[in-house]
Design an enzyme around this catalytic site. Structure first.
Site, PDB file in Angstrom:
ATOM      1  N   GLY A   1       0.788  -1.241   0.000  1.00  0.00           N
ATOM      2  CA  GLY A   1       0.000   0.000   0.000  1.00  0.00           C
ATOM      3  C   GLY A   1       0.812   1.280   0.000  1.00  0.00           C
TER       4      GLY A   1
ATOM      5  CG  ASN B   1       1.761   3.220  -5.843  1.00  0.00           C
ATOM      6  OD1 ASN B   1       2.115   4.245  -6.432  1.00  0.00           O
ATOM      7  ND2 ASN B   1       2.409   2.066  -5.965  1.00  0.00           N
TER       8      ASN B   1
ATOM      9  NE  ARG C   1     -10.589 -13.980 -12.812  1.00  0.00           N
ATOM     10  CZ  ARG C   1      -9.446 -13.753 -12.156  1.00  0.00           C
ATOM     11  NH1 ARG C   1      -9.211 -12.571 -11.626  1.00  0.00           N
ATOM     12  NH2 ARG C   1      -8.534 -14.689 -12.045  1.00  0.00           N
TER      13      ARG C   1
ATOM     14  CG  MET D   1      -1.061  -8.569  -5.977  1.00  0.00           C
ATOM     15  SD  MET D   1      -0.080  -7.685  -7.199  1.00  0.00           S
ATOM     16  CE  MET D   1       0.910  -9.040  -7.816  1.00  0.00           C
TER      17      MET D   1
ATOM     18  CG  HIS E   1       2.728  -2.452 -15.165  1.00  0.00           C
ATOM     19  ND1 HIS E   1       2.497  -3.693 -14.608  1.00  0.00           N
ATOM     20  CD2 HIS E   1       3.788  -2.600 -16.005  1.00  0.00           C
ATOM     21  CE1 HIS E   1       3.373  -4.557 -15.094  1.00  0.00           C
ATOM     22  NE2 HIS E   1       4.161  -3.917 -15.949  1.00  0.00           N
TER      23      HIS E   1
ATOM     24  CD  GLU F   1      -8.497  -6.915 -23.390  1.00  0.00           C
ATOM     25  OE1 GLU F   1      -8.433  -5.674 -23.211  1.00  0.00           O
ATOM     26  OE2 GLU F   1      -9.561  -7.528 -23.592  1.00  0.00           O
TER      27      GLU F   1
ATOM     28  CG  ASP G   1      -0.206  -5.054 -16.560  1.00  0.00           C
ATOM     29  OD1 ASP G   1      -0.927  -4.515 -15.710  1.00  0.00           O
ATOM     30  OD2 ASP G   1       0.609  -5.951 -16.283  1.00  0.00           O
TER      31      ASP G   1
ATOM     32  CD  GLU H   1       5.170   1.976  -9.024  1.00  0.00           C
ATOM     33  OE1 GLU H   1       4.120   1.715  -8.431  1.00  0.00           O
ATOM     34  OE2 GLU H   1       6.062   1.118  -9.206  1.00  0.00           O
TER      35      GLU H   1
HETATM   36  C1  GRF Z   1       3.640  -1.235  -7.410  1.00  0.00           C
HETATM   37  O1  GRF Z   1       4.912  -1.472  -7.895  1.00  0.00           O
HETATM   38  C2  GRF Z   1       2.664  -1.079  -8.538  1.00  0.00           C
HETATM   39  O2  GRF Z   1       3.235  -0.509  -9.676  1.00  0.00           O
HETATM   40  C3  GRF Z   1       2.257  -2.500  -8.836  1.00  0.00           C
HETATM   41  O3  GRF Z   1       2.203  -3.115  -7.577  1.00  0.00           O
HETATM   42  C4  GRF Z   1       3.080  -2.441  -6.681  1.00  0.00           C
HETATM   43  C5  GRF Z   1       2.241  -2.048  -5.495  1.00  0.00           C
HETATM   44  O4  GRF Z   1       3.032  -1.504  -4.470  1.00  0.00           O
HETATM   45  N1  GRF Z   1       1.010  -2.564  -9.564  1.00  0.00           N
HETATM   46  P1  GRF Z   1       2.310  -0.841  -3.247  1.00  0.00           P
HETATM   47  O5  GRF Z   1       1.400  -1.890  -2.625  1.00  0.00           O
HETATM   48  O6  GRF Z   1       1.547   0.358  -3.714  1.00  0.00           O
HETATM   49  O7  GRF Z   1       3.429  -0.460  -2.305  1.00  0.00           O
END
Ligand code: GRF
Length: 218
Positions: free
Chosen positions: A30, A32, A83, A108, A127, A161, A163, A192
């Site tokens: 987490g 981001n 799903r 994920m 990504h 699809e 990414d 990011e």
């Molecule tokens: C990041 O590298 C993001 O680009 C990818 O998953 C990772 C998540 O990291 N999709 P965080 O959980 O935000 O630290």
């Protein structure tokens, strides 16, 4: 006389534009999510996180959200027989909180077409590579092992699809001869953290459109 349907359309467009509620989906660390929270608290991103949803009970991001007084929900995908059913449960939580944008931040799981249709062009993902290069898992290591001289991060609109949706923005990170995959990943991650809040602001401000694969700002 003005048609009622036109009035309803105009009102819903105004609501859509002024609705700055977002939902964030996570599965882990987490960082981001933290960057989004920090940008909102610093006043550089005008948004409100209505809810953080995780499919992992022990996701560190859940603690980060709670620490900032943000509502959290844990939904275990293993409790659902498909799903689609899991995705519908997530969509229901997001819709009932009237979110106008869904942000995947280390979530994920692939989203089903049903999920994507529920928020057309309103789901973002970040990504850790310059897409379309190196989609999928371990993108930083894939890029490092390939020997690229530049990698980076991409925020894109989510399609079913992996990414592959229209690109909202990207940040370039140079690779040096003395790099390791870990050092590169850390530099990409700090990019990011700037890129995602910026992309969310762009989406919420409106004044953009998608033409084919291209995300365009007018
Ligand atoms: C990041 O590298 C993001 O680009 C990818 O998953 C990772 C998540 O990291 N999709 P965080 O959980 O935000 O630290």
């Amino acid at each position: 006389m003005v048609k009622l349907s036109k009035v309803i359309n105009a009102l819903s467009m105004i609501h859509e534009r002024s609705n700055r509620k977002i939902g964030v989906l996570i599965s882990g660390r987490g960082s981001n999510l933290q960057a989004i929270i920090d940008s909102i608290e610093a006043g550089t991103l005008n948004a409100k996180i209505a809810v953080v949803i995780s499919n992992k009970l022990n996701a560190e991001g859940l603690v980060r959200a709670k620490d900032h007084g943000i509502e959290t929900i844990f939904l275990d995908h293993r409790d659902y027989s498909s799903r689609e059913k899991f995705d519908l449960a997530v969509v229901e939580e997001l819709k009932s909180r009237d979110v106008s944008l869904v942000c995947l931040a280390g979530f994920m799981r692939l989203l089903s077409a049903t999920f994507v249709r529920a928020f057309p062009s309103r789901i973002l993902n970040i990504h850790p590579s310059l897409l379309p290069s190196f989609p999928g898992l371990d993108a930083q290591t894939q890029a490092f092992d390939y020997g690229v001289k530049e990698s980076g991060a991409t925020v894109h609109i989510v399609t079913p699809e992996l990414d592959a949706g229209p690109i909202v923005c990207q940040a370039v990170v140079p690779v040096s001869d003395s790099d390791t995959a870990e050092l590169l990943a850390a530099r990409i991650l700090s990019e990011e953290h700037k890129l995602y809040p910026e992309a969310i602001g762009i989406m919420l401000d409106g004044g953009w459109r998608v033409e084919g694969r291209r995300f365009l700002r007018s």
